[in-house]
Design a protein around this motif. Structure first.
Motif, mmCIF file in Angstrom:
data_model
loop_
_atom_site.group_PDB
_atom_site.id
_atom_site.type_symbol
_atom_site.label_atom_id
_atom_site.label_comp_id
_atom_site.label_asym_id
_atom_site.label_seq_id
_atom_site.Cartn_x
_atom_site.Cartn_y
_atom_site.Cartn_z
ATOM 1 N N THR A 6 0.808 -1.217 0.000
ATOM 2 C CA THR A 6 0.000 0.000 0.000
ATOM 3 C C THR A 6 0.845 1.272 0.000
ATOM 4 N N GLU A 7 2.078 1.182 0.458
ATOM 5 C CA GLU A 7 2.947 2.360 0.488
ATOM 6 C C GLU A 7 3.447 2.724 -0.907
ATOM 7 N N LYS A 79 -6.722 5.587 4.534
ATOM 8 C CA LYS A 79 -5.985 5.513 3.272
ATOM 9 C C LYS A 79 -5.675 4.056 2.919
ATOM 10 N N LYS A 80 -5.228 3.289 3.912
ATOM 11 C CA LYS A 80 -4.934 1.871 3.671
ATOM 12 C C LYS A 80 -6.194 1.109 3.283
ATOM 13 N N GLN A 81 -7.306 1.408 3.960
ATOM 14 C CA GLN A 81 -8.566 0.746 3.619
ATOM 15 C C GLN A 81 -8.977 1.097 2.190
ATOM 16 N N GLN A 84 -6.800 -0.821 -0.260
ATOM 17 C CA GLN A 84 -7.195 -2.233 -0.317
ATOM 18 C C GLN A 84 -8.461 -2.410 -1.150
ATOM 19 N N GLU A 85 -9.431 -1.518 -0.954
ATOM 20 C CA GLU A 85 -10.667 -1.588 -1.731
ATOM 21 C C GLU A 85 -10.396 -1.328 -3.211
ATOM 22 N N LYS A 86 -9.494 -0.395 -3.494
ATOM 23 C CA LYS A 86 -9.142 -0.075 -4.876
ATOM 24 C C LYS A 86 -8.476 -1.281 -5.551
ATOM 25 N N VAL A 94 -15.600 -5.574 -9.315
ATOM 26 C CA VAL A 94 -16.838 -5.380 -8.563
ATOM 27 C C VAL A 94 -16.602 -4.329 -7.483
ATOM 28 N N PRO A 95 -17.388 -3.236 -7.479
ATOM 29 C CA PRO A 95 -17.223 -2.215 -6.439
ATOM 30 C C PRO A 95 -17.487 -2.788 -5.046
ATOM 31 N N THR A 96 -16.860 -2.219 -4.037
ATOM 32 C CA THR A 96 -16.978 -2.687 -2.662
ATOM 33 C C THR A 96 -18.431 -2.733 -2.209
ATOM 34 N N LYS A 97 -19.188 -1.678 -2.495
ATOM 35 C CA LYS A 97 -20.573 -1.624 -2.042
ATOM 36 C C LYS A 97 -21.398 -2.736 -2.675
#
Length: 107
Positions: A6-7, A79-81, A84-86, A94-97
């Protein structure tokens, strides 16, 4: 270019200034749920006069939310979340929602 750390991921301006703060607001409202409920209850009871009658609840809600908004560790967590979702979206498309909504309720 597949960056799993993620960094290493470069975020666009809109991600840093709009999307991550949006996630921060959503998470902060969850963390300040008691203040949110108190303010909502006050507004429902006060009706048109909520501007005058709910100042105390509004101030408490703002204070709680601001604590989280100004916390650099909270920003990094969100930001990390977001990253991860991205990455998950890039893998699955598939979008997170949508993923959350399609989970079975009971089996």
């Amino acid at each position: 270019m597949e960056a799993t750390n993620t960094e290493e991921i470069q975020l666009r301006h809109v991600e840093k200034d709009v999307l991550i703060p949006k996630l921060m607001r959503e998470k902060a409202r969850e963390l300040c749920v008691e203040k949110v409920e108190a303010f909502n209850h006050c507004c429902k009871d006060a009706g048109f006069f909520m501007v005058f009658k709910c100042r105390e609840e509004n101030s408490a809600l703002k204070e709680c939310l601001t604590v989280h908004y100004q916390d650099p560790a909270f920003f990094e967590e969100c930001k990390k979340q977001y990253i991860q979702e991205k990455l998950e979206f890039e893998k699955t498309g598939v979008p997170t929602k949508s993923r959350k909504q399609k989970l079975p309720v009971s089996m």
